[in-house]
Motif scaffolding. Structure first.
Motif, PDB file in Angstrom:
ATOM      1  N   VAL A   1      12.030  -3.692  -8.338  1.00  0.00           N
ATOM      2  CA  VAL A   1      11.722  -2.496  -9.143  1.00  0.00           C
ATOM      3  C   VAL A   1      10.212  -2.346  -9.253  1.00  0.00           C
ATOM      4  O   VAL A   1       9.487  -3.333  -9.425  1.00  0.00           O
ATOM      5  CB  VAL A   1      12.375  -2.537 -10.535  1.00  0.00           C
ATOM      6  N   LYS A   2       9.780  -1.113  -9.120  1.00  0.00           N
ATOM      7  CA  LYS A   2       8.364  -0.790  -9.281  1.00  0.00           C
ATOM      8  C   LYS A   2       8.213  -0.051 -10.594  1.00  0.00           C
ATOM      9  O   LYS A   2       8.884   0.969 -10.810  1.00  0.00           O
ATOM     10  CB  LYS A   2       7.931   0.100  -8.125  1.00  0.00           C
ATOM     11  N   VAL A   3       7.363  -0.576 -11.467  1.00  0.00           N
ATOM     12  CA  VAL A   3       7.163   0.067 -12.776  1.00  0.00           C
ATOM     13  C   VAL A   3       5.682   0.289 -13.013  1.00  0.00           C
ATOM     14  O   VAL A   3       4.830  -0.392 -12.420  1.00  0.00           O
ATOM     15  CB  VAL A   3       7.724  -0.800 -13.940  1.00  0.00           C
TER      16      VAL A   3
ATOM     17  N   VAL B   1       4.175  -3.965  -9.968  1.00  0.00           N
ATOM     18  CA  VAL B   1       3.493  -3.055 -10.895  1.00  0.00           C
ATOM     19  C   VAL B   1       2.611  -2.107 -10.095  1.00  0.00           C
ATOM     20  O   VAL B   1       1.934  -2.513  -9.147  1.00  0.00           O
ATOM     21  CB  VAL B   1       2.697  -3.841 -11.948  1.00  0.00           C
ATOM     22  N   SER B   2       2.660  -0.841 -10.468  1.00  0.00           N
ATOM     23  CA  SER B   2       1.917   0.176  -9.718  1.00  0.00           C
ATOM     24  C   SER B   2       0.488   0.307 -10.233  1.00  0.00           C
ATOM     25  O   SER B   2       0.154  -0.148 -11.335  1.00  0.00           O
ATOM     26  CB  SER B   2       2.640   1.515  -9.799  1.00  0.00           C
ATOM     27  N   GLY B   3      -0.328   0.958  -9.405  1.00  0.00           N
ATOM     28  CA  GLY B   3      -1.745   1.050  -9.715  1.00  0.00           C
ATOM     29  C   GLY B   3      -2.079   2.189 -10.660  1.00  0.00           C
ATOM     30  O   GLY B   3      -2.738   2.007 -11.669  1.00  0.00           O
ATOM     31  N   GLY B   4      -1.617   3.410 -10.325  1.00  0.00           N
ATOM     32  CA  GLY B   4      -1.948   4.565 -11.148  1.00  0.00           C
ATOM     33  C   GLY B   4      -3.270   5.174 -10.740  1.00  0.00           C
ATOM     34  O   GLY B   4      -3.829   4.854  -9.679  1.00  0.00           O
ATOM     35  N   THR B   5      -3.787   6.052 -11.591  1.00  0.00           N
ATOM     36  CA  THR B   5      -5.041   6.740 -11.274  1.00  0.00           C
ATOM     37  C   THR B   5      -6.176   5.718 -11.228  1.00  0.00           C
ATOM     38  O   THR B   5      -6.075   4.623 -11.797  1.00  0.00           O
ATOM     39  CB  THR B   5      -5.370   7.807 -12.333  1.00  0.00           C
TER      40      THR B   5
ATOM     41  N   LEU C   1       0.855  -1.190   0.000  1.00  0.00           N
ATOM     42  CA  LEU C   1       0.000   0.000   0.000  1.00  0.00           C
ATOM     43  C   LEU C   1       0.893   1.243   0.000  1.00  0.00           C
ATOM     44  O   LEU C   1       1.543   1.544   1.007  1.00  0.00           O
ATOM     45  CB  LEU C   1      -0.891  -0.012   1.251  1.00  0.00           C
ATOM     46  N   PRO C   2       0.973   1.942  -1.130  1.00  0.00           N
ATOM     47  CA  PRO C   2       1.802   3.160  -1.170  1.00  0.00           C
ATOM     48  C   PRO C   2       0.989   4.365  -0.713  1.00  0.00           C
ATOM     49  O   PRO C   2      -0.179   4.519  -1.059  1.00  0.00           O
ATOM     50  CB  PRO C   2       2.171   3.278  -2.654  1.00  0.00           C
ATOM     51  N   TYR C   3       1.632   5.220   0.064  1.00  0.00           N
ATOM     52  CA  TYR C   3       0.929   6.386   0.598  1.00  0.00           C
ATOM     53  C   TYR C   3       1.888   7.577   0.651  1.00  0.00           C
ATOM     54  O   TYR C   3       2.116   8.174   1.684  1.00  0.00           O
ATOM     55  CB  TYR C   3       0.377   6.037   1.990  1.00  0.00           C
ATOM     56  N   ASP C   4       2.476   7.875  -0.522  1.00  0.00           N
ATOM     57  CA  ASP C   4       3.307   9.083  -0.593  1.00  0.00           C
ATOM     58  C   ASP C   4       2.696  10.104  -1.544  1.00  0.00           C
ATOM     59  O   ASP C   4       3.330  11.084  -1.907  1.00  0.00           O
ATOM     60  CB  ASP C   4       4.741   8.738  -1.032  1.00  0.00           C
ATOM     61  N   GLN C   5       1.429   9.843  -1.903  1.00  0.00           N
ATOM     62  CA  GLN C   5       0.783  10.743  -2.879  1.00  0.00           C
ATOM     63  C   GLN C   5       0.584  12.140  -2.315  1.00  0.00           C
ATOM     64  O   GLN C   5       0.517  13.122  -3.058  1.00  0.00           O
ATOM     65  CB  GLN C   5      -0.568  10.145  -3.324  1.00  0.00           C
ATOM     66  N   GLY C   6       0.457  12.267  -0.974  1.00  0.00           N
ATOM     67  CA  GLY C   6       0.279  13.584  -0.360  1.00  0.00           C
ATOM     68  C   GLY C   6       1.446  14.511  -0.656  1.00  0.00           C
ATOM     69  O   GLY C   6       1.276  15.720  -0.794  1.00  0.00           O
TER      70      GLY C   6
ATOM     71  N   LEU D   1       2.072  -6.329  -6.492  1.00  0.00           N
ATOM     72  CA  LEU D   1       1.371  -5.101  -6.856  1.00  0.00           C
ATOM     73  C   LEU D   1       1.601  -4.048  -5.804  1.00  0.00           C
ATOM     74  O   LEU D   1       1.722  -4.377  -4.610  1.00  0.00           O
ATOM     75  CB  LEU D   1      -0.138  -5.386  -6.939  1.00  0.00           C
ATOM     76  N   ILE D   2       1.643  -2.810  -6.224  1.00  0.00           N
ATOM     77  CA  ILE D   2       1.730  -1.700  -5.282  1.00  0.00           C
ATOM     78  C   ILE D   2       0.657  -0.703  -5.702  1.00  0.00           C
ATOM     79  O   ILE D   2       0.883   0.148  -6.564  1.00  0.00           O
ATOM     80  CB  ILE D   2       3.175  -1.140  -5.174  1.00  0.00           C
ATOM     81  N   PHE D   3      -0.530  -0.908  -5.171  1.00  0.00           N
ATOM     82  CA  PHE D   3      -1.729  -0.172  -5.579  1.00  0.00           C
ATOM     83  C   PHE D   3      -2.149   0.753  -4.433  1.00  0.00           C
ATOM     84  O   PHE D   3      -2.455   0.291  -3.341  1.00  0.00           O
ATOM     85  CB  PHE D   3      -2.889  -1.124  -5.861  1.00  0.00           C
ATOM     86  N   GLY D   4      -2.172   2.042  -4.694  1.00  0.00           N
ATOM     87  CA  GLY D   4      -2.556   3.009  -3.678  1.00  0.00           C
ATOM     88  C   GLY D   4      -3.934   3.581  -3.910  1.00  0.00           C
ATOM     89  O   GLY D   4      -4.917   3.159  -3.311  1.00  0.00           O
ATOM     90  N   ARG D   5      -4.011   4.558  -4.838  1.00  0.00           N
ATOM     91  CA  ARG D   5      -5.275   5.263  -5.023  1.00  0.00           C
ATOM     92  C   ARG D   5      -6.425   4.328  -5.371  1.00  0.00           C
ATOM     93  O   ARG D   5      -7.561   4.550  -4.955  1.00  0.00           O
ATOM     94  CB  ARG D   5      -5.111   6.339  -6.113  1.00  0.00           C
TER      95      ARG D   5
ATOM     96  N   VAL E   1      13.362   0.236  -6.131  1.00  0.00           N
ATOM     97  CA  VAL E   1      13.486   1.420  -6.993  1.00  0.00           C
ATOM     98  C   VAL E   1      12.169   1.661  -7.732  1.00  0.00           C
ATOM     99  O   VAL E   1      11.659   0.772  -8.414  1.00  0.00           O
ATOM    100  CB  VAL E   1      14.650   1.264  -7.989  1.00  0.00           C
ATOM    101  N   TRP E   2      11.623   2.855  -7.502  1.00  0.00           N
ATOM    102  CA  TRP E   2      10.484   3.330  -8.289  1.00  0.00           C
ATOM    103  C   TRP E   2      11.110   3.805  -9.613  1.00  0.00           C
ATOM    104  O   TRP E   2      11.688   4.893  -9.651  1.00  0.00           O
ATOM    105  CB  TRP E   2       9.844   4.518  -7.597  1.00  0.00           C
ATOM    106  N   ALA E   3      11.065   3.014 -10.655  1.00  0.00           N
ATOM    107  CA  ALA E   3      11.771   3.357 -11.905  1.00  0.00           C
ATOM    108  C   ALA E   3      10.800   4.070 -12.842  1.00  0.00           C
ATOM    109  O   ALA E   3       9.966   3.439 -13.487  1.00  0.00           O
ATOM    110  CB  ALA E   3      12.343   2.105 -12.549  1.00  0.00           C
ATOM    111  N   TYR E   4      10.925   5.393 -12.875  1.00  0.00           N
ATOM    112  CA  TYR E   4       9.973   6.222 -13.605  1.00  0.00           C
ATOM    113  C   TYR E   4      10.665   6.930 -14.771  1.00  0.00           C
ATOM    114  O   TYR E   4      11.463   7.850 -14.552  1.00  0.00           O
ATOM    115  CB  TYR E   4       9.393   7.297 -12.679  1.00  0.00           C
ATOM    116  N   PRO E   5      10.363   6.549 -15.999  1.00  0.00           N
ATOM    117  CA  PRO E   5      10.887   7.300 -17.144  1.00  0.00           C
ATOM    118  C   PRO E   5      10.243   8.688 -17.175  1.00  0.00           C
ATOM    119  O   PRO E   5       9.038   8.811 -16.981  1.00  0.00           O
ATOM    120  CB  PRO E   5      10.419   6.478 -18.353  1.00  0.00           C
TER     121      PRO E   5
HETATM  122  O1  LIG Z   1       4.483   5.738  -4.728  1.00  0.00           O
HETATM  123  C1  LIG Z   1       3.449   6.123  -5.217  1.00  0.00           C
HETATM  124  C2  LIG Z   1       2.647   5.194  -5.848  1.00  0.00           C
HETATM  125  O2  LIG Z   1       3.287   4.680  -6.938  1.00  0.00           O
HETATM  126  C3  LIG Z   1       1.345   5.682  -6.307  1.00  0.00           C
HETATM  127  O3  LIG Z   1       0.558   4.590  -6.234  1.00  0.00           O
HETATM  128  P1  LIG Z   1      -0.799   4.594  -7.020  1.00  0.00           P
HETATM  129  O4  LIG Z   1      -0.460   5.031  -8.394  1.00  0.00           O
HETATM  130  O5  LIG Z   1      -1.268   3.175  -6.978  1.00  0.00           O
HETATM  131  O6  LIG Z   1      -1.719   5.498  -6.288  1.00  0.00           O
END
Ligand SMILES: O=C[C@H](O)COP(=O)(O)O
Length: 296
Positions: free
Chosen positions: A199-201, A240-244, A37-42, A266-270, A163-167
């Motif tokens: 790695v998180k993509v 793999v991340s969740g996104g919007t 559960l990622p929670y750095d969106q704030g 999976l790393i799904f936040g929002r 590593v959050w690998a973000y192009p």
């Molecule tokens: O670290 C931040 C997250 O990647 C955002 O996660 P989310 O896209 O699932 O909300």
């Protein structure tokens, strides 16, 4: 289906192996898969991400959700870790994000400054640290330099490095965009080359053609694209991340395709916490039903 490399074959020293074992086999489904559960969106996006579910503004609410949903870990910045993790320490693995930035300036020259250390992570009882690496920006040399310090500290202290690998940046935009197969595949490879343990993509969108790299400018089915990304990551585990926020069926498809490709989780936040409490937990159960089919 591709097989995930077992953690015994990742060449990890004892501290990293013990912590990864704790995350993957003593929490969540305890089957080698992971739901974070990622929670750095704030910090990264500002308060707007909490408008859909104002309860999510409160870090304690999110930590309770992580405990009730039996996540494998929660990824947060140091301020929240120091002020809110205390009640949950030992119950939910902590992934301490070591860098981060706001989205107020443009991402074109993105560099995510370091504001915490691997020593902070040890002090707070973390089981992993997280670093956002912006692949392909004009300032990636500075990014690589600050990353090198984190990687060396993580190695010295036996702390798994995610590593959050973000192009990012105009060069990436010219080559198909940050979620194109080209960009995501390259980012996964870069994280592996640079020594990430995990790695998180973002899930690649192969339909975003590059127009620049002919070898990538082909129709690649989603499954073939994520298969290739996991192969590019080699012995670096893939999340793999969740996104919007998207529809449940689309998210569950993404989960299945990730795991079919040999991803670790999976790393799904929002998509989890931008809905009411009970609905969040029901969705988590559905994600776990998918992960349960992919034990190590
Ligand atoms: O670290 C931040 C997250 O990647 C955002 O996660 P989310 O896209 O699932 O909300």
């Amino acid at each position: 289906m591709t097989t995930r490399p077992p953690i015994t074959q990742l060449g990890l020293d004892t501290g990293k192996k013990a912590r990864l074992h704790r995350i993957l086999f003593e929490h969540g489904l305890r089957n080698g898969t992971a739901l974070f559960l990622p929670y750095d969106q704030g910090l990264e996006h500002g308060p707007r991400d909490f408008f859909a579910n104002p309860a999510a503004t409160d870090p304690s609410y999110i930590m309770r959700l992580a405990r009730e949903g039996e996540f494998n870990g929660i990824a947060i910045q140091i301020g929240l870790a120091e002020k809110f993790y205390w009640d949950y320490a030992g119950e939910i693995p902590l992934i301490l994000k070591l860098n981060g930035k706001t989205d107020i300036p443009s991402d074109a020259e993105a560099l995510s400054p370091v504001h915490a250390t691997v020593e902070d992570a040890v002090r707070l009882g973390a089981d992993a640290v997280g670093y956002t690496l912006y692949v392909g920006t004009p300032v990636q040399d500075r990014d690589f330099a600050q990353y090198r310090v984190i990687r060396a500290d993580a190695q010295r202290l036996g702390m798994p490095l995610i590593v959050w690998a973000y192009p990012r940046g105009s060069a990436i935009e010219a080559k198909g965009g940050k979620d194109s197969f080209y960009a995501v595949d390259y980012a996964a490879r870069a994280a592996s080359e640079l020594g990430a343990d995990v790695v998180k993509v973002n899930f690649p969108h192969p339909e975003q053609r590059t127009g620049v790299k002919p070898e990538y400018d082909v129709d690649v089915a989603s499954q073939a694209a994520i298969d290739a990304v996991v192969r590019s990551a080699g012995r670096t585990l893939v999340l793999v991340s969740g996104g919007t926020r998207a529809g449940d069926d689309a998210m569950l498809d993404k989960a299945r395709q990730t795991m079919d490709a040999g991803g670790t989780g999976l790393i799904f936040g929002r998509n989890v916490w931008q809905r009411g409490h009970d609905e969040s937990l029901r969705f988590v159960d559905r994600l776990k039903d998918v992960l349960a089919k992919y034990p190590s």
